[in-house]
Write a protein that holds these residues in place. Structure first.
Motif, PDB file in Angstrom:
ATOM      1  N   ARG A  59       0.840  -1.207   0.000  1.00 45.35           N
ATOM      2  CA  ARG A  59       0.000   0.000   0.000  1.00 45.35           C
ATOM      3  C   ARG A  59       0.871   1.253   0.000  1.00 45.35           C
ATOM      4  NH1 ARG A  59      -3.085  -1.332   4.127  1.00 45.35           N
ATOM      5  NH2 ARG A  59      -4.684  -2.294   2.828  1.00 45.35           N
ATOM      6  N   ASP A 102      -7.940   0.297   2.601  1.00 43.40           N
ATOM      7  CA  ASP A 102      -8.402   1.501   1.907  1.00 43.40           C
ATOM      8  C   ASP A 102      -8.994   1.125   0.548  1.00 43.40           C
ATOM      9  OD1 ASP A 102      -6.171   0.850   0.422  1.00 43.40           O
ATOM     10  OD2 ASP A 102      -5.284   2.855   0.464  1.00 43.40           O
ATOM     11  N   THR A 129     -15.759  -3.634   2.941  1.00 39.65           N
ATOM     12  CA  THR A 129     -14.747  -2.947   2.138  1.00 39.65           C
ATOM     13  C   THR A 129     -15.119  -2.803   0.668  1.00 39.65           C
ATOM     14  OG1 THR A 129     -13.558  -5.026   1.691  1.00 39.65           O
ATOM     15  CG2 THR A 129     -12.926  -3.790   3.669  1.00 39.65           C
ATOM     16  N   LEU A 132     -14.749   0.628  -1.101  1.00 38.18           N
ATOM     17  CA  LEU A 132     -13.482   1.354  -1.030  1.00 38.18           C
ATOM     18  C   LEU A 132     -12.760   1.321  -2.379  1.00 38.18           C
ATOM     19  CD1 LEU A 132     -12.259   0.093   2.476  1.00 38.18           C
ATOM     20  CD2 LEU A 132     -13.474   2.214   1.919  1.00 38.18           C
ATOM     21  N   GLY A 134      -9.227   2.085  -2.879  1.00 39.80           N
ATOM     22  CA  GLY A 134      -7.766   1.993  -2.830  1.00 39.80           C
ATOM     23  C   GLY A 134      -7.263   0.640  -3.298  1.00 39.80           C
TER      24      GLY A 134
END
Length: 238
Positions: A59, A102, A129, A132, A134
């Protein structure tokens, strides 16, 4: 987080060849525990910490997709004294991965043989999630690469009945459909094989085999893997 877990400045050559998708075959937890004189569950817990380190590293780098092989379909055949702790720790891993995410946390694999508490934890993490945007995290749980290909081929064939180009649709029906294929596949513990992880998807990937046990995974290990990948010249047959 210790100093060794933080990412040092990366060499420009590594940054210029940054993988979009890094896949990890997280192997060696039990052997590491045995060598340390620790319980198998402690080995799994140390391996879980390494999973979170690896995901955080990806990440930080800006990788689009990080995939980690946690439990193969065959691992569900392990003796209860090994499978029980593995399932318990995997539930904890999935919950933390979702809390830290993320981007979407996706479980790739078949869960028909998984204990219900693990299935429930997985479904909650995916729902939590899904929205999201990311980095995508794929957790291989109950995963088998041959089965992934077989299911994708059957689906493609059914959708393209009577069409001789059915095989061209296989990639669209794999567990990682719509994601970039792995550029770099890393396996720890000194074993030199893929054990069925992302077989179709890894056709053009750099394969990096690390002698460290998975609980020992750290920034130094990542930098070495990135350097190996950066040194490769991939022509894709052209």
């Amino acid at each position: 987080m210790t100093t060794s877990d933080r990412l040092a400045p990366l060499p420009s050559v590594a940054l210029n060849h940054l993988p979009r998708h890094i896949a990890f075959i997280a192997d060696g937890n039990r052997r590491w525990a045995t060598r340390q004189g620790l319980s198998i569950e402690t080995g799994y817990e140390a391996g879980t910490a390494a999973v979170h380190r690896a995901i955080a590293q990806c990440r930080t780098l800006g990788v689009q997709v990080a995939s980690v092989f946690i439990i193969s379909e065959r691992n569900f055949d392990r003796a209860p004294e090994h499978l029980g702790p593995l399932v318990k720790v995997t539930c904890q891993l999935v919950r933390k991965a979702a809390a830290d995410a993320d981007g979407p946390v996706r479980i790739i694999g078949q869960l028909d043989r998984a204990p219900q508490p693990l299935v429930d934890t997985i479904r909650k993490a995916e729902a939590q999630t899904r929205h999201l945007t990311g980095m995508t995290v794929n957790l291989g749980i109950g995963y088998d690469g041959r089965g992934d290909i077989e299911r994708a081929a059957r689906t493609a064939a059914l959708l393209n009945a009577g069409n001789d180009t059915a095989a061209l649709g296989i990639s669209q029906h794999l567990a990682t459909a719509e994601q970039p294929d792995p550029d770099l596949v890393i396996r720890t513990s000194g074993e030199r094989r893929l054990s069925g992880f992302l077989l179709w998807q890894s056709a053009d990937a750099t394969l990096h085999f690390d002698d460290r046990m998975w609980p020992e995974w750290d920034t130094t290990a990542l930098l070495e893997a990135l350097a190996v990948h950066a040194a490769q010249t991939r022509t894709f047959g052209r």
